[in-house]
Scaffold this active site. Sequence first.
Site, PDB file in Angstrom:
ATOM      1  N   LYS A 179      15.262   5.458  70.327  1.00  0.00           N
ATOM      2  CA  LYS A 179      14.355   4.518  69.667  1.00  0.00           C
ATOM      3  C   LYS A 179      12.995   4.490  70.375  1.00  0.00           C
ATOM      4  O   LYS A 179      12.860   4.976  71.498  1.00  0.00           O
ATOM      5  CB  LYS A 179      14.972   3.108  69.700  1.00  0.00           C
ATOM      6  CG  LYS A 179      16.254   3.007  68.876  1.00  0.00           C
ATOM      7  CD  LYS A 179      15.962   3.083  67.392  1.00  0.00           C
ATOM      8  CE  LYS A 179      17.070   2.585  66.507  1.00  0.00           C
ATOM      9  NZ  LYS A 179      18.038   3.583  66.056  1.00  0.00           N
TER      10      LYS A 179
HETATM   11  C1  LIG Z   1      17.924   0.237  60.933  1.00  0.00           C
HETATM   12  C2  LIG Z   1      18.961   0.149  62.010  1.00  0.00           C
HETATM   13  N1  LIG Z   1      19.756  -0.926  62.059  1.00  0.00           N
HETATM   14  C3  LIG Z   1      20.684  -1.065  63.023  1.00  0.00           C
HETATM   15  C4  LIG Z   1      20.869  -0.107  63.998  1.00  0.00           C
HETATM   16  C5  LIG Z   1      21.963  -0.279  64.994  1.00  0.00           C
HETATM   17  O1  LIG Z   1      21.543  -0.220  66.304  1.00  0.00           O
HETATM   18  P1  LIG Z   1      22.545   0.293  67.457  1.00  0.00           P
HETATM   19  O2  LIG Z   1      22.755   1.750  67.254  1.00  0.00           O
HETATM   20  O3  LIG Z   1      21.825  -0.030  68.721  1.00  0.00           O
HETATM   21  O4  LIG Z   1      23.810  -0.490  67.309  1.00  0.00           O
HETATM   22  C6  LIG Z   1      20.031   1.027  63.989  1.00  0.00           C
HETATM   23  C7  LIG Z   1      20.085   2.053  65.032  1.00  0.00           C
HETATM   24  O5  LIG Z   1      20.858   2.865  65.267  1.00  0.00           O
HETATM   25  C8  LIG Z   1      19.084   1.166  62.962  1.00  0.00           C
HETATM   26  O6  LIG Z   1      18.294   2.252  62.898  1.00  0.00           O
END
Ligand SMILES: Cc1ncc(COP(=O)(O)O)c(C=O)c1O
Length: 369
Positions: free
Chosen positions: A186
Amino acid sequence: MKINFVDLHKQYQSIKTQIDDAIKSTLSQTDFILGQGVEEFEQSFAEFCQAKYAVGVASGTDALFLSLKALGIGPGDEVITQANTFVASAYAISMTGATPVLVDINTHTYNLEASTVEKAITKRTKAILPVHLYGQATYMIPLLKLARKYKLQIVEDACQAHGAISSGKKVGSFGIAAAFSFYPGKNLGAYGDAGAITTSNHSLYNKILKLRNYGQKEKYHHLVLGYNSRLDTLQARILSVKLRHLNQWNRLRIQHAKFYNQKLSTLNPFVITPIVHQNVSSVYHLYVLQVKMRNQLLRFLNERGVNALIHYPIPIHLQPAYKGLGYKKGDFPVTEQLCQNIISLPMYPELTTKEIEYTCQTIADFYQK
Ligand SMILES: Cc1ncc(COP(=O)(O)O)c(C=O)c1O
């Protein structure tokens, strides 16, 4: 030439001493769980997002889930989100026991629009979950008005948009809560899974603090059913180092996007470059094109060393995991068409002009074949 989609190694090399110091200091203090580094990061991240509070949690998915949970959302409730997002936006709703209600998106920005959201509101709707997709902030003013009209909460999915701006304000400062992911790739990425919630609501802040730590405020006094979803001190210290570079990294991403746009503009209508709504900014977590003959282009780029990807090839409503929601092919035409046409090009701050030129030339070669 070999061009990675992201290159975390290059980023680490550029800040190695600061990162190594942050890791060493955590190892010598051994304050691994909820150490001082967590609170320090939370304060600076809240400030960065123009919110009063931030709570570090285990992932972006948990950040969404705990926000919804703290709002009391659960079985029998509905939460509206978009059909074109990473599956976690919908999963977090399902994890509370509520039902994700999907809607189609704006053709240009790929983000939610108030008019489509309004049509999906029912007596059971409790919240709207706009996703600032690909790093572009959602135009929030019409959604905020809609939420006020129907007494709904807004929980922003800002997992891809650290630092993006909507009508002069940072994402993460609009909803009653907002979720951020610090997944390594990210714009602000940890060295493992990590996430945060921002909010300016004091009572919600206190609820989330308890929920992420077994429902306790004081050790072994469990006031509510909670979870183990804390941000590691080690990750918090790494994130504090990286946060100091985030504005510069976002500026570089925007600069790369402009250069891509300029280089690719001559390939219209084979290639359509990203369109950013006039009232918002994008921090280009992803640089996504709409292209003709997408699958062939993807193969051509990969064969020539350019690691392009698709975000996302299958919309939420057509995922087998969500068969139970009862949607069918054709329900969200804009989203479905995008899934066929989109391609994401390499995008990260350390990308070089030469690499962008090579990628654009390879795309030009493909259409001139
Ligand atoms: C739009 C979106 N929502 C939620 C997430 C979930 O984040 P994480 O992977 O840190 O659980 C992500 C990332 O992977 C995402 O791109």
